[in-house]
Design an enzyme around this catalytic site. Structure first.
Site, PDB file in Angstrom:
ATOM      1  N   LYS A 225     -25.733  18.170  24.197  1.00 59.77           N
ATOM      2  CA  LYS A 225     -24.511  18.987  24.141  1.00 59.77           C
ATOM      3  C   LYS A 225     -24.797  20.378  24.708  1.00 59.77           C
ATOM      4  O   LYS A 225     -25.857  20.965  24.448  1.00 59.77           O
ATOM      5  CB  LYS A 225     -24.058  19.063  22.680  1.00 59.77           C
TER       6      LYS A 225
ATOM      7  N   SER B 241     -15.907  18.035  18.447  1.00 57.65           N
ATOM      8  CA  SER B 241     -16.123  18.810  19.647  1.00 57.65           C
ATOM      9  C   SER B 241     -17.194  18.256  20.587  1.00 57.65           C
ATOM     10  O   SER B 241     -17.245  18.651  21.747  1.00 57.65           O
ATOM     11  CB  SER B 241     -16.521  20.235  19.250  1.00 57.65           C
TER      12      SER B 241
ATOM     13  N   SER C  22     -17.776  16.959  14.083  1.00 59.17           N
ATOM     14  CA  SER C  22     -17.891  16.873  15.546  1.00 59.17           C
ATOM     15  C   SER C  22     -18.891  15.873  16.096  1.00 59.17           C
ATOM     16  O   SER C  22     -18.960  15.690  17.305  1.00 59.17           O
ATOM     17  CB  SER C  22     -18.214  18.243  16.123  1.00 59.17           C
TER      18      SER C  22
HETATM   19  N1  GLN Z   1     -12.857  19.788  14.465  1.00 61.34           N
HETATM   20  C1  GLN Z   1     -13.494  20.728  13.572  1.00 61.34           C
HETATM   21  C2  GLN Z   1     -13.229  22.132  14.037  1.00 61.34           C
HETATM   22  O1  GLN Z   1     -12.508  22.292  14.959  1.00 61.34           O
HETATM   23  C3  GLN Z   1     -14.948  20.455  13.493  1.00 61.34           C
HETATM   24  C4  GLN Z   1     -15.700  20.940  14.661  1.00 61.34           C
HETATM   25  C5  GLN Z   1     -17.160  20.702  14.553  1.00 61.34           C
HETATM   26  O2  GLN Z   1     -17.620  19.914  13.736  1.00 61.34           O
HETATM   27  N2  GLN Z   1     -17.879  21.437  15.357  1.00 61.34           N
HETATM   28  O3  GLN Z   1     -13.735  23.077  13.490  1.00 61.34           O
END
Ligand code: GLN
Length: 474
Positions: free
Chosen positions: A70, A145, A169
């Site tokens: 990532k 994400s 995410s």
């Molecule tokens: N979708 C969640 C957020 O927008 C989790 C994101 C994540 O785990 N980085 O914060």
């Protein structure tokens, strides 16, 4: 579709170590696929030219099986932009501990994957480098994400990948792309060199095609790191999962995370898997996590609060973008206005507000109290159960654009994953069949450092479910 990329990572590593497959051939098979993807899924933001000249030898435990990473992991000399324009062109002078450890274990860097900006999002549509498409249906999101890592593994552009999970995410995109995603216990994997979103929640973890690969990758990720004071030594080695049944395993099914808001196809698949677990010998019983319905509200105060502090360092002085202005303050504000996207700005405003004097106790302090209650709920449940089972995400992959105008609808994607993040406990998602031709995920969670237990149970379920994800890459 060459033979090489149809092997799991563990199988490919075995072939290399047995001298039946040249690591350079393996690397090139994936590199070519990753490089050719740019116009299709948009899963990568950077692809390596080849394996590093000074890489680990083919006898290393991970056998030269290349790794997609990532974007938010710092990698020396390689763009590390966390999906943001404010970091455009930033090439760090050092590499994140976990990426370094995996390279030494024999998993060289294949490329950097697209993501939501600073890991804020559930659809990968918040990336400054364009959305990622879901390999099962290119009109749909891969989840987020870590959408680039999930899509890359599902489409066999990479044998395995690293993601990060702050509130879901890793698990949610794994579910939407039909692969395995594991969020380790908070502290099990060093966060050193991960561009921070919410430091008390962020954890790195693997994306893989199967549970065995997840165990293999995790084995070489965990461990204490003197550069991360929140990291801990893992109390036991990570084992490759064995076993064919769930006899004696007590599984709890939290009512609060399996009822309202879960789409019918997801619920049907979930109920089918509960029945399967019973057939495999598990004792399945419903249970309660009474504070779980407040998890999203607490998360969307705590995570933005920490983000507002973490993102203060992006001011045009030290990294990436710098906007022109007449004076220093003007340069800060112009850089931040031009460099951050809408969701990031929204979270910085929310977080700054929640931390401001006069509101701190009412919002941030209160959210921390809810967080403690949620952790206590899990602790109580694990006195009666070895692990809990829930759907991973409330729906299958949705259409690109469908939820961009409605942040609250987007936040609801995390309803089943956020409670474990707040409690700091491990959780993993495995493919749980298809609904309308799209992948569904099922999530297992357990007490801190119960990764071996979760991997073992997930492996048994995986064998019994027999999910075949190859139609996403053939
Ligand atoms: N979708 C969640 C957020 O927008 C989790 C994101 C994540 O785990 N980085 O914060």
């Amino acid at each position: 579709m060459t033979d090489v990329v149809s092997l799991s990572a563990a199988q490919a590593a075995e072939r290399v170590r047995a001298g039946e497959l040249a690591p350079a051939e393996l690397f090139e098979a994936y590199r070519a696929r990753a490089a050719a993807d740019a116009q299709d899924l948009n899963a990568f933001t950077w692809v390596a030219d080849g394996p590093p000249a000074d890489g680990a030898s083919a006898s290393a435990p991970l056998g030269g099986v290349p790794l997609a990473v990532k974007d938010l992991f710092c990698t020396e000399g390689v763009p590390s932009q966390s999906g943001s324009k404010i970091l455009e062109g930033y090439r760090p002078p050092y590499t994140a501990t976990v990426v370094e450890r995996l390279a030494q274990a024999g998993a060289p860097l294949l490329g950097k994957t697209n993501q939501d900006e600073f890991a804020m999002g559930s659809s990968n549509e918040n990336s400054a480098f364009g959305p990622v498409r879901n390999p099962w249906d290119r009109e749909r999101v891969p989840g987020g994400s870590s959408g680039g890592s999930a899509a890359a593994v599902a489409a066999a552009l990479a044998p395995w990948a690293l993601g990060t999970d702050t509130g879901g995410s890793i698990r949610q995109p794994a579910a939407l792309c039909g692969i395995v995603g594991l969020k380790p216990t908070y502290g099990a994997v060093s966060r050193y060199g991960m561009i921070a979103f919410a430091s008390s929640l962020d954890q790195a973890g693997p994306f893989t095609r199967d549970v065995t690969d997840a165990a293999l990758l995790l084995r070489h990720m965990v461990g204490q790191d003197t550069s991360d004071s929140t990291s801990l030594a893992f109390p036991e080695p990570i084992e490759l999962p064995q076993g064919v049944d769930l006899r004696g395993v007590r599984i709890g099914v939290p009512e609060e995370l399996t009822g309202d808001g879960i789409e019918s196809g997801v619920r049907e698949a979930f109920n089918g898997t509960l029945a399967l677990a019973e057939q495999l010998g598990a004792h399945v019983e419903s249970c309660s996590l009474p504070h779980a319905p407040h998890a999203l509200s607490a998360y969307y105060l705590i995570a933005p609060a920490e983000a507002s502090a973490n993102l203060a360092r992006f001011d045009g002085v030290r990294y990436g973008l710098r906007a022109d202005a007449d004076d220093l303050l003007g340069m800060y504000t112009a850089t931040r206005a031009a460099g951050f996207g809408a969701e990031v700005k929204r979270r910085i405003m929310l977080g700054t507000y929640a931390l401001s004097s006069g509101y701190y106790d009412a919002y941030y302090g209160r959210a921390q109290q809810v967080r403690t209650k949620i952790a206590e709920d899990f602790r109580a449940a694990f006195e009666r159960f070895d692990l809990l089972l829930t759907p991973t995400a409330p729906s299958v992959a949705f259409r690109l654009g469908e939820k961009v105008a409605d942040p609250l609808a987007m936040y609801l994607n995390d309803v089943c994953t956020v409670p474990m993040s707040l409690a700091g406990i491990p959780a993993l998602s495995i493919p749980n069949g298809l609904s309308d031709g799209l992948p569904v995920g099922v999530q297992l969670c357990g007490p801190a450092f119960s990764e071996n237990r979760l991997l073992r149970a997930a492996h048994v379920l995986e064998q019994a479910l027999g999910f075949d994800g190859s139609s996403a890459y053939v």
